[in-house]
Design a protein around this motif. Sequence first.
Motif, PDB file in Angstrom:
ATOM      1  N   GLU A  10      33.104  16.925 -14.381  1.00 47.12           N
ATOM      2  CA  GLU A  10      32.119  17.007 -13.367  1.00 47.12           C
ATOM      3  C   GLU A  10      32.548  17.958 -12.040  1.00 47.12           C
ATOM      4  O   GLU A  10      31.786  19.011 -11.690  1.00 47.12           O
ATOM      5  N   ILE A  11      34.036  17.886 -11.918  1.00 43.72           N
ATOM      6  CA  ILE A  11      34.426  18.856 -10.718  1.00 43.72           C
ATOM      7  C   ILE A  11      34.311  20.119 -11.145  1.00 43.72           C
ATOM      8  O   ILE A  11      33.976  21.257 -10.595  1.00 43.72           O
ATOM      9  N   SER A  12      34.471  20.474 -12.602  1.00 38.08           N
ATOM     10  CA  SER A  12      34.538  21.624 -13.198  1.00 38.08           C
ATOM     11  C   SER A  12      33.205  22.348 -13.095  1.00 38.08           C
ATOM     12  O   SER A  12      32.911  23.478 -12.896  1.00 38.08           O
ATOM     13  N   ARG A  13      32.203  21.373 -13.401  1.00 42.47           N
ATOM     14  CA  ARG A  13      30.642  21.932 -13.406  1.00 42.47           C
ATOM     15  C   ARG A  13      30.451  22.260 -11.961  1.00 42.47           C
ATOM     16  O   ARG A  13      29.794  23.416 -11.455  1.00 42.47           O
ATOM     17  N   LEU A  14      30.809  21.551 -10.990  1.00 41.79           N
ATOM     18  CA  LEU A  14      30.568  21.677  -9.581  1.00 41.79           C
ATOM     19  C   LEU A  14      31.248  23.166  -9.107  1.00 41.79           C
ATOM     20  O   LEU A  14      30.671  23.629  -8.144  1.00 41.79           O
ATOM     21  N   ALA A  15      32.275  23.280  -9.788  1.00 45.53           N
ATOM     22  CA  ALA A  15      32.886  24.610  -9.375  1.00 45.53           C
ATOM     23  C   ALA A  15      32.371  26.061 -10.120  1.00 45.53           C
ATOM     24  O   ALA A  15      32.655  27.093 -10.121  1.00 45.53           O
ATOM     25  N   GLY A  16      31.217  25.627 -10.953  1.00 43.34           N
ATOM     26  CA  GLY A  16      30.535  26.722 -11.594  1.00 43.34           C
ATOM     27  C   GLY A  16      30.992  27.357 -12.967  1.00 43.34           C
ATOM     28  O   GLY A  16      30.668  27.960 -13.669  1.00 43.34           O
ATOM     29  N   ILE A  17      31.803  26.217 -13.638  1.00 42.25           N
ATOM     30  CA  ILE A  17      32.340  26.326 -14.936  1.00 42.25           C
ATOM     31  C   ILE A  17      31.155  25.938 -16.173  1.00 42.25           C
ATOM     32  O   ILE A  17      30.841  24.862 -15.790  1.00 42.25           O
ATOM     33  N   ARG A  18      30.905  26.622 -16.897  1.00 38.53           N
ATOM     34  CA  ARG A  18      30.020  26.183 -17.973  1.00 38.53           C
ATOM     35  C   ARG A  18      30.756  25.421 -18.792  1.00 38.53           C
ATOM     36  O   ARG A  18      31.252  25.843 -20.026  1.00 38.53           O
ATOM     37  N   VAL A  19      30.876  24.129 -18.634  1.00 34.10           N
ATOM     38  CA  VAL A  19      31.551  23.127 -19.319  1.00 34.10           C
ATOM     39  C   VAL A  19      31.241  22.954 -20.692  1.00 34.10           C
ATOM     40  O   VAL A  19      31.890  22.908 -21.980  1.00 34.10           O
ATOM     41  N   ASP A  20      29.857  23.025 -21.061  1.00 35.15           N
ATOM     42  CA  ASP A  20      29.374  22.593 -22.423  1.00 35.15           C
ATOM     43  C   ASP A  20      29.927  24.028 -23.388  1.00 35.15           C
ATOM     44  O   ASP A  20      30.435  23.788 -24.424  1.00 35.15           O
ATOM     45  N   ALA A  38      38.483  17.298 -15.839  1.00 39.11           N
ATOM     46  CA  ALA A  38      37.567  16.794 -14.795  1.00 39.11           C
ATOM     47  C   ALA A  38      36.409  17.662 -15.026  1.00 39.11           C
ATOM     48  O   ALA A  38      36.119  18.488 -14.183  1.00 39.11           O
ATOM     49  N   ALA A  92      40.899  22.548 -16.806  1.00 38.59           N
ATOM     50  CA  ALA A  92      39.916  22.036 -15.945  1.00 38.59           C
ATOM     51  C   ALA A  92      38.675  21.081 -16.473  1.00 38.59           C
ATOM     52  O   ALA A  92      38.622  19.843 -16.188  1.00 38.59           O
TER      53      ALA A  92
END
Lengths: 302, 235
Positions: free
Chosen positions: A183-193, A181, A177
Amino acid sequence: MFEFINTLLIGITAGSIYSLMAISIVLVWRSTRVINFAAGGLALASSFVGAAVLEKTGSFWIALPLAMVAGAVFSAFIEFFFLRPLLKRSGDKGAEIFLPIIATLGLLGIIKTILSYIYGERIGSLPPPLSDKGFIVSGESIALSPMRILILGIVLLLMISLTLIFQRTNLGLSLRASSFAPEISRLAGIRVDLIRTVGWAISGAAGATAGILQTTNGSGSVAPESFEFSLLLVFGFVAAVIGGIESLVGAVLGGLTLGIILAIILMYVGGSLVFIAAFLILILILLLRPQGIIGAKGGRRA
Amino acid sequence: MLRIENLTVDHGAIRALHGVSFSVEKGQLAAVIGANGAGKTTLLRTLSGLNKASEGQAHWGDHNILHSKPEKLVRHGISHVSEGKSVIPELTVSENLELGSLWRRNSKESSQSKKEVLELFPRLGERLSQRADSLSGGERQMLALGRSIMSKPELLLLDEPSLGLAPLVIEQIFQAIRDLTTAKGLTVILVEQNAMGALKIADIGIVLNLGSIAAIGSAAALKDDPAVRAAYLGF
């Protein structure tokens, strides 16, 4: 016929190692959209760690996993301290898009320099843990040895584990994810960094395995200015491009394809053409099928 | 309750929001309407942590939500469904839904939420193993809403859920948003171009114009205000 089968076996073994390197490159590309030329240096550094552990413990079975851990740590370190701050500051205007790629090239040089400083003229020794004498079939030696079987086994095991991680676990879902995407992942609460760092770590472990296997399958020793590792980096990159750079399955197929083609050229045409052939394949793929051999147009796959 | 005071946001040299202040009570659905470029999307992106505010305050309950990252705000019950059917096309419907509840690290609660979502949008249930890019526009919007519900939000920020959908589908989506708000006691900020549709289901309405609040009041009153009707509802 006999010769051809031997050529195929050599190609598949070498290709499976290129596949691992390609996976290392694809994982970083997917997580941060960076072509990581430092991957060759990370594999080299991890192989030195493997050689040091082997010297201390005498066991390949301790050296390989520790080298993988070292590769993961080195790679995560580079992502966290170099690429992350750089990508936060660099934009997409003009020459800025080249920043990350120049940075990874620079890191490759830095890693090699550090290794030269530490090791100088000394080399790390990684002899094959199993016999690399080919089995005898109807009186003739074939290009399949216990060592080659071990290499294929390790690569297969890693690929199955990676597939399971990516397709079946929450971490794998987060990794996919975040790459598709962010941005969508961050909005879903994923700690993308954090997930990106994990992606780099897995990439480093795959690269370390490629480095160790390349060495044991080749000269058995590793030096800071190793030509073997330059080849590994180039072939891994070409394999990743053949596979469409986005896909792990593509990276594997790309590695095997490249390995077999290069083995055939080596056997029937001439060793001096292997390097040129790899670049020709790269250029042909980029011209004729830039989405890779399995990539659908514009589509992205796991 | 959501309390916003003097919120100011700049995009480089351009000021997108000028000192916007309003509050929304818990359980209310607020429609934010206005022309293109009025600052509606910027407002949502700032509340969810995607954009930085230059000045002002925003509190959700006791929590100051400005200067936090989106992935952190999700953990405080704020969920933003961004513009343009915010689903990940390469993932399956099921994976898109699960994504919303990953941060909770509780597979039991997650499957409970999934059941709820599938009751609300049964069509998603028939397509769980399909890739999200095989869905219709309406189904994608349902999926985006569904993923948001999976994260157990208390404050829902919705950016133009009606965008590009057929009138009948818009009605369904709006109805689902209204039902969710009431049933779960959610607080919702609904940003819409479809001003009439949004005001019909909203409790309060906020009209943005060039980054400032032009009108604010009960949705019913705004709907009947001749000035608002002429300027923003088109009749």
